[in-house]
Design an enzyme around this catalytic site. Structure first.
Site, PDB file in Angstrom:
ATOM      1  N   HIS A  23       0.823  -1.215   0.000  1.00 22.97           N
ATOM      2  CA  HIS A  23       0.000   0.000   0.000  1.00 22.97           C
ATOM      3  C   HIS A  23       0.856   1.263   0.000  1.00 22.97           C
ATOM      4  O   HIS A  23       0.492   2.256   0.614  1.00 22.97           O
ATOM      5  CB  HIS A  23      -0.951   0.030   1.215  1.00 22.97           C
ATOM      6  CG  HIS A  23      -2.197  -0.774   1.002  1.00 22.97           C
ATOM      7  ND1 HIS A  23      -3.265  -0.301   0.286  1.00 22.97           N
ATOM      8  CD2 HIS A  23      -2.527  -2.015   1.409  1.00 22.97           C
ATOM      9  CE1 HIS A  23      -4.232  -1.212   0.259  1.00 22.97           C
ATOM     10  NE2 HIS A  23      -3.794  -2.278   0.925  1.00 22.97           N
ATOM     11  N   ASP A  73       2.860   1.846  -3.172  1.00 24.39           N
ATOM     12  CA  ASP A  73       3.206   2.168  -4.577  1.00 24.39           C
ATOM     13  C   ASP A  73       2.436   3.388  -5.052  1.00 24.39           C
ATOM     14  O   ASP A  73       2.960   4.222  -5.776  1.00 24.39           O
ATOM     15  CB  ASP A  73       3.013   0.964  -5.510  1.00 24.39           C
ATOM     16  CG  ASP A  73       1.601   0.399  -5.546  1.00 24.39           C
ATOM     17  OD1 ASP A  73       0.770   0.740  -4.669  1.00 24.39           O
ATOM     18  OD2 ASP A  73       1.298  -0.392  -6.463  1.00 24.39           O
ATOM     19  N   SER A 124     -12.734 -17.414 -22.200  1.00 25.41           N
ATOM     20  CA  SER A 124     -11.891 -17.869 -21.106  1.00 25.41           C
ATOM     21  C   SER A 124     -12.140 -19.356 -20.908  1.00 25.41           C
ATOM     22  O   SER A 124     -13.280 -19.823 -21.066  1.00 25.41           O
ATOM     23  CB  SER A 124     -12.245 -17.109 -19.835  1.00 25.41           C
ATOM     24  OG  SER A 124     -11.720 -17.794 -18.729  1.00 25.41           O
ATOM     25  N   LEU A 160      -2.927 -11.751  -5.549  1.00 28.15           N
ATOM     26  CA  LEU A 160      -1.779 -12.212  -6.332  1.00 28.15           C
ATOM     27  C   LEU A 160      -1.791 -11.634  -7.747  1.00 28.15           C
ATOM     28  O   LEU A 160      -1.151 -12.128  -8.653  1.00 28.15           O
ATOM     29  CB  LEU A 160      -1.748 -13.749  -6.380  1.00 28.15           C
ATOM     30  CG  LEU A 160      -1.686 -14.453  -5.020  1.00 28.15           C
ATOM     31  CD1 LEU A 160      -1.726 -15.966  -5.191  1.00 28.15           C
ATOM     32  CD2 LEU A 160      -0.424 -14.053  -4.241  1.00 28.15           C
ATOM     33  N   SER A 169      -5.768  -9.951 -11.867  1.00 32.97           N
ATOM     34  CA  SER A 169      -6.382  -8.970 -12.767  1.00 32.97           C
ATOM     35  C   SER A 169      -5.324  -8.240 -13.596  1.00 32.97           C
ATOM     36  O   SER A 169      -5.486  -8.086 -14.814  1.00 32.97           O
ATOM     37  CB  SER A 169      -7.220  -7.974 -11.979  1.00 32.97           C
ATOM     38  OG  SER A 169      -6.409  -7.327 -11.022  1.00 32.97           O
ATOM     39  N   ASP A 174       1.976  -3.896  -9.741  1.00 34.76           N
ATOM     40  CA  ASP A 174       1.598  -5.188 -10.328  1.00 34.76           C
ATOM     41  C   ASP A 174       1.969  -5.275 -11.804  1.00 34.76           C
ATOM     42  O   ASP A 174       2.486  -6.288 -12.276  1.00 34.76           O
ATOM     43  CB  ASP A 174       0.089  -5.413 -10.165  1.00 34.76           C
ATOM     44  CG  ASP A 174      -0.345  -5.295  -8.715  1.00 34.76           C
ATOM     45  OD1 ASP A 174       0.539  -5.295  -7.841  1.00 34.76           O
ATOM     46  OD2 ASP A 174      -1.553  -5.201  -8.466  1.00 34.76           O
ATOM     47  N   TYR A 179     -10.114   0.728  -0.433  1.00 30.38           N
ATOM     48  CA  TYR A 179      -8.768   0.896  -1.003  1.00 30.38           C
ATOM     49  C   TYR A 179      -8.559   2.350  -1.425  1.00 30.38           C
ATOM     50  O   TYR A 179      -7.574   2.993  -1.053  1.00 30.38           O
ATOM     51  CB  TYR A 179      -8.610  -0.047  -2.207  1.00 30.38           C
ATOM     52  CG  TYR A 179      -7.269   0.019  -2.894  1.00 30.38           C
ATOM     53  CD1 TYR A 179      -6.256  -0.886  -2.592  1.00 30.38           C
ATOM     54  CD2 TYR A 179      -7.012   0.994  -3.860  1.00 30.38           C
ATOM     55  CE1 TYR A 179      -5.026  -0.829  -3.227  1.00 30.38           C
ATOM     56  CE2 TYR A 179      -5.780   1.075  -4.497  1.00 30.38           C
ATOM     57  CZ  TYR A 179      -4.797   0.152  -4.181  1.00 30.38           C
ATOM     58  OH  TYR A 179      -3.574   0.227  -4.817  1.00 30.38           O
TER      59      TYR A 179
HETATM   60  P1  NG1 Z   1      -3.855  -6.368  -5.456  1.00 35.01           P
HETATM   61  O1  NG1 Z   1      -3.335  -7.144  -4.341  1.00 35.01           O
HETATM   62  O2  NG1 Z   1      -3.603  -7.036  -6.763  1.00 35.01           O
HETATM   63  O3  NG1 Z   1      -5.261  -5.975  -5.285  1.00 35.01           O
HETATM   64  C1  NG1 Z   1      -3.384  -3.725  -5.154  1.00 35.01           C
HETATM   65  C2  NG1 Z   1      -2.885  -2.712  -6.185  1.00 35.01           C
HETATM   66  C3  NG1 Z   1      -1.379  -2.462  -6.063  1.00 35.01           C
HETATM   67  C4  NG1 Z   1      -0.967  -2.168  -4.634  1.00 35.01           C
HETATM   68  C5  NG1 Z   1      -1.541  -3.263  -3.702  1.00 35.01           C
HETATM   69  C6  NG1 Z   1      -1.248  -2.991  -2.245  1.00 35.01           C
HETATM   70  C7  NG1 Z   1      -4.039  -2.663  -8.367  1.00 35.01           C
HETATM   71  C8  NG1 Z   1      -4.094  -3.236  -9.715  1.00 35.01           C
HETATM   72  N1  NG1 Z   1      -3.148  -3.198  -7.533  1.00 35.01           N
HETATM   73  O4  NG1 Z   1      -2.937  -5.001  -5.518  1.00 35.01           O
HETATM   74  O5  NG1 Z   1      -1.014  -1.399  -6.926  1.00 35.01           O
HETATM   75  O6  NG1 Z   1      -1.373  -0.898  -4.224  1.00 35.01           O
HETATM   76  O7  NG1 Z   1      -2.948  -3.375  -3.851  1.00 35.01           O
HETATM   77  O8  NG1 Z   1       0.121  -2.915  -2.014  1.00 35.01           O
HETATM   78  O9  NG1 Z   1      -4.785  -1.757  -8.063  1.00 35.01           O
END
Ligand code: NG1
Length: 402
Positions: free
Chosen positions: A32, A34, A65, A124, A127, A170, A222
């Site tokens: 959290h 980046d 898919s 992981l 998406s 990611d 988020y």
């Molecule tokens: P995930 O765990 O894939 O939901 C998300 C964000 C990252 C980062 C992490 C927390 C997207 C695509 N990914 O990842 O950029 O902020 O949470 O470290 O929004």
């Protein structure tokens, strides 16, 4: 079971001409932050999205898919593609199409069949792997640069189309990773420093079973954290300027962390910020310091030093960032009981997975403890290989002709 190429031929009546792969990732530390432009330290996984495709002569993208949960989709490429309703998997294909159309005027679509073995909604990056796979395919077809760092920056912007105001971790690791390595990612400009993971270190991924579907309420939670971090930064920089603590105005988190050491920053913030703004700020600043330290610990092959940083990261995500759950805390505790060097939630949290560090000599014991004390107790021991595995640091996405 039919191969991806066979399914393609059954679906479209002719063979595919290109094969793309894009891996998921596990973030080792740097959670959290980046989206604050602060460094992170993930690695790409052996689990990946694979996309077989054949370019078309028109603007249509058709995508099937192999997973029954995701129905076939089709859409036309244009600079302003209307998204489907929130949570629709097809938006992860529309996202790169619309971004590449807007920036580079691409229009040429493809027929494709996609399969993935990345656990969904588990933190992981299943998406982003779809976004990257489709983005790499479209960029390749239209001869837009597929150099990992430039494409990663475009794909990070692209994915915000789905409504999550994410950072760029990611997309960068899934496109830019190297075999056997984790990468310290820094932003603005985007750079990857590849660090070989010591041979006797094992990063275990364990899925709590709580689904962390980042649409709806979780997306709002988020995005709220990102806003709180922005607000905390605004208040802190205004204070530092008024009090003339810094010679020049620090406009960003990297500026701030590069100018004042973490300990001093926390002391000042405790006088200036309150409540959730203070907690979010404290997490961001301490986590960034942990990332720098973690890179050094990995280079020194200091498994316990690295593990201690993971433990501290989890504690901060739990108490200051409020993104852990009871199940994630329990998994971390069980892993530690089993002898892990460190353990923490990975990804956005609110459910999903933990990442656990063990040495080659203790990994068996740690895995055994996780099975008996978590998965069997919760009657979650079915299809265990998908929920509990040792991560293999893999190379980033690729495309090849077939
Ligand atoms: P995930 O765990 O894939 O939901 C998300 C964000 C990252 C980062 C992490 C927390 C997207 C695509 N990914 O990842 O950029 O902020 O949470 O470290 O929004």
């Amino acid at each position: 079971m039919s191969t991806l190429e066979e399914v393609f031929e059954e679906t479209y009546g002719s063979p595919p001409t290109l094969l793309v792969r894009a891996p998921g990732r596990v973030n080792l530390i740097g959670e959290h932050i980046d989206y604050n432009g602060l460094p992170v330290f993930p690695m790409a996984l052996q689990h990946e999205v694979r996309l077989a495709l054949r370019p078309r002569d028109d603007e249509t993208v058709r995508l099937h898919s192999n997973d029954q949960r995701f129905p076939p989709i089709h859409f036309e490429i244009e600079p302003a593609i209307e998204p489907w309703k929130k949570g629709s998997w097809g938006n992860y294909a529309k996202a790169p199409a619309q971004e590449l159309a807007e920036r580079f005027g691409i229009w040429q679509g493809f027929d494709g069949v996609l399969e993935s073995d990345i656990p969904v909604a588990a933190g992981l990056s299943s998406s982003s792997a779809i976004v990257n796979a489709v983005g790499l395919a479209l960029a390749h077809i239209s001869e837009v640069s597929t150099e990992p760092r430039s494409l990663a920056a475009v794909m990070a912007d692209a994915e915000r189309y789905v409504g999550t105001q994410g950072g760029g971790m990611d997309q960068a690791i899934s496109l830019g990773a190297r075999d056997r390595c984790a990468a310290k990612i820094t932003f603005h400009p985007l750079r990857l420093r590849h660090v070989v993971v010591p041979d006797d270190w094992c990063f275990i991924v364990a899925d709590s079973g709580d689904v962390a579907e980042k649409s709806g309420a979780l997306q709002a939670a988020y995005n709220l954290r990102r806003k709180e971090c922005d607000e905390a930064l605004r208040v802190m920089t205004a204070h530092l300027a008024t009090e003339k603590i810094t010679a020049q105005l620090c406009m960003s988190y990297p500026d701030l962390c590069g100018t004042i050491d973490a300990e001093t920053l926390i002391k000042i913030s405790e006088q200036v910020l309150q409540g959730s703004l203070l907690r979010r700020f404290r997490h961001a600043v301490t986590e960034a310091a942990r990332v720098d330290e973690a890179v050094d610990r990995m280079l020194a092959a200091d498994v316990h030093g690295f593990g201690a940083l993971m433990d501290a990261s989890h504690a901060s995500l739990k108490t200051d960032y409020h993104v852990s759950t009871a199940a994630l805390d329990e998994l971390v505790a069980v892993a530690k009981e089993g002898g892990a060097a460190g353990a923490r939630l990975t990804g956005a949290g609110f459910g999903g997975c933990v990442v656990v560090l063990a040495s080659r000599w203790t990994v068996g014991e740690v895995l055994e403890t996780l099975v008996t004390e978590y998965f069997e107790r919760r009657h979650q021991a079915e299809r265990l290989e998908e929920r509990l595995f040792v991560a293999v640091p893999c190379r980033g996405a690729s495309i090849r002709e077939i």
